[in-house]
Scaffold this motif. Structure first.
Motif, PDB file in Angstrom:
ATOM      1  N   GLN A 122     -16.615  -3.386  -2.697  1.00  0.00           N
ATOM      2  CA  GLN A 122     -15.598  -4.187  -2.024  1.00  0.00           C
ATOM      3  C   GLN A 122     -14.474  -4.542  -3.000  1.00  0.00           C
ATOM      4  OE1 GLN A 122     -16.024  -5.749   1.422  1.00  0.00           O
ATOM      5  NE2 GLN A 122     -17.216  -3.873   1.452  1.00  0.00           N
ATOM      6  N   THR A 164     -12.504  -6.205   1.363  1.00  0.00           N
ATOM      7  CA  THR A 164     -12.887  -5.055   2.162  1.00  0.00           C
ATOM      8  C   THR A 164     -13.168  -3.869   1.255  1.00  0.00           C
ATOM      9  OG1 THR A 164     -12.190  -3.670   4.024  1.00  0.00           O
ATOM     10  CG2 THR A 164     -10.494  -4.281   2.462  1.00  0.00           C
ATOM     11  N   ALA A 165     -13.717  -2.816   1.814  1.00  0.00           N
ATOM     12  CA  ALA A 165     -13.896  -1.564   1.081  1.00  0.00           C
ATOM     13  C   ALA A 165     -12.634  -0.727   1.305  1.00  0.00           C
ATOM     14  CB  ALA A 165     -15.135  -0.827   1.572  1.00  0.00           C
TER      15      ALA A 165
END
Length: 193
Positions: A64, A88-89
């Motif tokens: 992430q 987020t990724a």
């Protein structure tokens, strides 16, 4: 490891492929010290402010990243505090836009192939929940090659009245299998076609 080194000429240089930002405030004759910046961008908004947008590995790890903007207002000598927009990724294509009223948009391609956007109505407002705008097709695998779609362009703009637009494009990338079952990029044939 990224580190700042001194070259024989006295010029300071970042090593390790890290992006670097240096700011010369308006009215100043000198540049501030260099600072490392993760994968990111520099944007100018219509009110004359500059916004640095970058991502850095999230504290929780797991692939992430935390997306952060910091704003250098017109006439200021230093950026304001960085804000966490989203964790987020990331899969690539991080962009930002804003207008003089403070309306801002951040868009990115997530690792799961989703084009995602968050917005806020003013510089002090809360960011919206992420919204999926598009999704790239999954790779198509065959015994001799793989066709995968990659984001090739992502840009954002915010109008004076708050209207927001994103432009994005993707293109197929084909790879072929070799005898060792590793993949190499596809090369178009040459000749008198």
């Amino acid at each position: 490891m990224d580190r700042l080194v001194r070259r024989p000429s006295g010029v300071r240089s970042w090593q390790g492929g890290q992006r670097v930002v240096r700011i010369r405030p308006a009215g100043s004759g000198s540049w501030q010290q260099a600072a490392g910046l993760g994968p990111g961008r520099l944007h100018r908004t219509e009110d004359g402010a500059l916004t640095l947008l970058w991502s850095e590995p999230a504290a929780a790890g797991g692939g992430q990243s935390t997306v952060k903007p910091a704003r250098l207002a017109a006439g200021a000598t230093a950026c304001g505090a960085a804000q966490e927009v989203v964790t987020t990724a990331l899969g690539g294509g991080l962009t930002f836009a804003g207008n003089a009223a403070g309306r801002q948009v951040v868009a990115w391609m997530a690792a799961d192939r989703r084009l995602t956007v968050v917005e806020r109505s003013g510089a002090q407002g809360a960011w919206t929940a992420p919204v999926e705008l598009d999704r790239l097709p999954e790779p198509i695998g065959r015994p001799d090659n793989v066709c995968d779609y990659r984001l090739t362009e992502l840009r954002a703009a915010v109008a004076v009245d708050g209207a927001t637009a994103l432009i994005w494009a993707s293109a197929p990338v084909t790879s072929t299998a070799t005898a060792s079952r590793t993949w190499s990029p596809w090369t178009p044939p040459t000749g008198s076609g």
